[in-house]
Design an enzyme around this catalytic site. Sequence first.
Site, mmCIF file in Angstrom:
data_model
loop_
_atom_site.group_PDB
_atom_site.id
_atom_site.type_symbol
_atom_site.label_atom_id
_atom_site.label_comp_id
_atom_site.label_asym_id
_atom_site.label_seq_id
_atom_site.Cartn_x
_atom_site.Cartn_y
_atom_site.Cartn_z
ATOM 1 N N GLY A 85 0.797 -1.298 -0.035
ATOM 2 C CA GLY A 85 -0.013 0.044 -0.034
ATOM 3 C C GLY A 85 0.878 1.295 0.110
ATOM 4 O O GLY A 85 0.433 2.321 -0.470
ATOM 5 N N LYS A 106 10.092 2.143 0.676
ATOM 6 C CA LYS A 106 8.838 2.055 1.642
ATOM 7 C C LYS A 106 8.686 3.390 2.102
ATOM 8 O O LYS A 106 9.274 4.158 2.311
ATOM 9 C CB LYS A 106 9.280 1.275 2.757
ATOM 10 C CG LYS A 106 8.235 1.053 3.791
ATOM 11 C CD LYS A 106 8.817 -0.066 4.777
ATOM 12 C CE LYS A 106 7.693 -0.311 5.836
ATOM 13 N NZ LYS A 106 8.420 -1.196 6.984
ATOM 14 N N ARG A 176 6.149 -13.621 0.526
ATOM 15 C CA ARG A 176 5.834 -13.863 1.789
ATOM 16 C C ARG A 176 4.738 -15.338 1.852
ATOM 17 O O ARG A 176 4.142 -15.579 0.550
ATOM 18 C CB ARG A 176 4.832 -12.720 2.416
ATOM 19 C CG ARG A 176 5.557 -11.246 2.039
ATOM 20 C CD ARG A 176 4.670 -10.154 1.949
ATOM 21 N NE ARG A 176 5.235 -8.771 1.621
ATOM 22 C CZ ARG A 176 5.805 -7.835 2.391
ATOM 23 N NH1 ARG A 176 5.498 -8.239 4.061
ATOM 24 N NH2 ARG A 176 6.428 -6.874 1.999
ATOM 25 N N ASP A 245 1.677 -12.086 6.226
ATOM 26 C CA ASP A 245 2.382 -11.323 5.198
ATOM 27 C C ASP A 245 3.669 -10.530 5.651
ATOM 28 O O ASP A 245 4.300 -10.169 5.017
ATOM 29 C CB ASP A 245 1.231 -10.111 4.942
ATOM 30 C CG ASP A 245 0.768 -9.308 6.218
ATOM 31 O OD1 ASP A 245 -0.128 -9.945 7.022
ATOM 32 O OD2 ASP A 245 1.164 -8.158 6.202
ATOM 33 N N ASP A 255 9.948 -6.514 7.667
ATOM 34 C CA ASP A 255 8.822 -5.421 8.377
ATOM 35 C C ASP A 255 9.307 -5.242 9.671
ATOM 36 O O ASP A 255 8.494 -5.984 10.434
ATOM 37 C CB ASP A 255 7.703 -6.030 7.909
ATOM 38 C CG ASP A 255 7.237 -5.918 6.396
ATOM 39 O OD1 ASP A 255 8.086 -5.042 5.550
ATOM 40 O OD2 ASP A 255 6.071 -6.174 6.159
#
Length: 468
Positions: A85, A106, A176, A245, A255
């Site tokens: 996103g 990112k 992922r 994810d 992440d």
Amino acid sequence: MTIAFDNSWARDLPGSFLRVPPDAAPAPRLLALNRPLAADLGLDLTDAQARDWFSGAALPPGADPIAQAYAGHQFGGFSPQLGDGRAHLLGEILTPDGRRFDLQLKGSGRTPFARGGDGKAVIGPMLREYLISDFMAAMGVPTTRALAVVATGEEVWRETKLPGAVLARVAASHIRVGTFQFFAARGDQEKVKALADYAIARHYPELAGADAPYLAFLDAVIARQARLIAEWMGLGFIHGVMNTDNMAISGETIDYGPCAFMEGYAPGTVFSSIDRQGRYAYANQPLILGWNLARLAETLLPLLDRDEGRAVEIANDRLAGIAPRYRAEWLAVMRRKLGLAGEDAGDATLAEDLLPAMQGADWTLTFRRLDDTAALRPLFEDFSRMEAWLPRWRARAGNGAVERLAKANPAVIPRNHKVEEALAAATQGDMAPFRALLAAIRQPFTESEAYMLPAPSGFGQYVTYCGT
């Protein structure tokens, strides 16, 4: 210079992404460039190139920016469509020695997967990922890496206005568990197969000729993930959002959102502001390992056997082996942390009995100081249980334990109060504390008193946020 891109994901996996350019930062300013990582990748970047290419102000030649699609279980609830996103995969870097890495931005703007988010990021969380991932790399823990952080010149609303930033992230890939779930949820088994074939070719090429390559693939992912989570546990690392994810098929840590390192040993430790039930608490991470891998196995069932019942039996057999595999990896980590040479039948009991004895004591310093009772004692409110345990450890550890402890246990970790000091200063425009902390954690076995001590008593209960 130019970057050698080869965008195999965009070429080989149609339907798994959307082409979308990153936003152009209005006034980019380079905050941090990871020159050791750049050199390892064969990149001789100028500051101006890093500033422009990694902020969206300009695209490096050969880049083909895309937003990847994936699904995922988030805190146990399934979302059939998530995706990047606020991230853009610029492409895949081919290093001079033939390795392949994703280069992703990112915080680089909204994509169609944004689900109402603004697509942006702010300086603090992006520099946090830089710090923690560099420490993981220094400790030999598989991890994605931060190549650069660039301030955008924008203000981003969170609870208040904060300065915006973009992180340039390097990963073995961004495949992922949730990527497999994305296609499986749509019943598109051809795409699941294509993704599995791609993942095998990219990460496990030795499995291509196996009699049952997809079962071998599941086994290989289980093995890497079990080893990874055992390494997290050894460091007292709490990821905070072990959603499907956020589990990479490559076996890398990915992440770094509301992550942090446990100081006083407490198995129920949670740092994430949104983990109100403790689903991803320190002690639960091995359990979530198995839960997430079960979700991966579900997506692979049609590839394991044409007979659904037989496929379920095969998958369940492999899933039943996760706990003992993890335990073996954890015991290997604990033997190393305890300075034990070789293997002894009583090692597991020795390690397990240590944990209740060190309740509340500093996780990192306890292991570091096992050989020095005078330095160890002040870490404990009640030293009696530890005092009873230590003779057993000394009898087992034998000669050479002091050297082994020093080589296995870091003196410096990214302690939460030091991380927050550095990020707060950077947000105000002062990068000096960040650079000093980064230098310290890149040499984790070098004692530096300024970065070794636990948080002062006034630091309070530490809470981290996703940064979205």
